[in-house]
Design a protein around this motif. Sequence first.
Motif, PDB file in Angstrom:
ATOM      1  N   GLN A 143       1.066   3.152  16.552  1.00 59.16           N
ATOM      2  CA  GLN A 143       1.224   2.675  15.173  1.00 59.16           C
ATOM      3  C   GLN A 143       1.518   1.181  15.147  1.00 59.16           C
ATOM      4  N   ASN A 144       2.371   0.728  16.049  1.00 54.51           N
ATOM      5  CA  ASN A 144       2.686  -0.703  16.118  1.00 54.51           C
ATOM      6  C   ASN A 144       1.437  -1.511  16.444  1.00 54.51           C
ATOM      7  N   LEU A 145       0.614  -1.018  17.365  1.00 51.68           N
ATOM      8  CA  LEU A 145      -0.614  -1.735  17.717  1.00 51.68           C
ATOM      9  C   LEU A 145      -1.578  -1.796  16.535  1.00 51.68           C
ATOM     10  N   GLN A 146      -1.580  -0.780  15.703  1.00 48.04           N
ATOM     11  CA  GLN A 146      -2.420  -0.819  14.496  1.00 48.04           C
ATOM     12  C   GLN A 146      -1.921  -1.899  13.542  1.00 48.04           C
ATOM     13  N   VAL A 147      -0.612  -2.046  13.408  1.00 47.63           N
ATOM     14  CA  VAL A 147      -0.046  -3.112  12.569  1.00 47.63           C
ATOM     15  C   VAL A 147      -0.417  -4.473  13.154  1.00 47.63           C
ATOM     16  N   LEU A 148      -0.321  -4.623  14.476  1.00 47.57           N
ATOM     17  CA  LEU A 148      -0.736  -5.861  15.136  1.00 47.57           C
ATOM     18  C   LEU A 148      -2.189  -6.176  14.795  1.00 47.57           C
ATOM     19  N   LYS A 149      -3.049  -5.185  14.922  1.00 51.64           N
ATOM     20  CA  LYS A 149      -4.475  -5.345  14.595  1.00 51.64           C
ATOM     21  C   LYS A 149      -4.638  -5.801  13.151  1.00 51.64           C
TER      22      LYS A 149
END
Length: 163
Positions: A143-149
């Motif tokens: 989920q954090n990586l999706q926010v980063l993206k």
Amino acid sequence: MITDFFRSSRTEKRVRFTNTVRIERPAGVVFDYLADLRNLPAWNYAIRETRPITPGPARLGSVYQQLRSLPRPMQERLEIIEYERDHRLVIEGGFGLLQGRAIYRLDGSATATDLVNEFELHAGNLNVLSGLATRGIAGAVAQNLQVLKDILEAPNARDGITR
């Protein structure tokens, strides 16, 4: 450098997981944003603040102090132990109740980057790394990586920073 936390023990609990995300930005932009650990609170909901202890820009050996809000308020220390611009970043230190490494591998073109994030965590003698807990941690990281993206691909993003 934070050392000796990968020693073997029959009672030591360890976990390793990997998440991958494709970011429609050049590797240099993605790497620079990741390597500046002050950006962590923008894309990791569990982090309240990350500030440098080592003066100057992010580089090999840079040390950061971090204030975490989840799973409970705590301070953590992070160190950049590998820094290969546009290709690989490894951060070692505290990740909540666990110690370990966050490894970021970037494979990019002029327009997009495949970001592979691998975590190697250990909990010493803590009994917190059940299969369910491991899936929960891996899911939160995804989920954090999706926010980063989303941050890096935002229409108003310039050099990876939303203005």
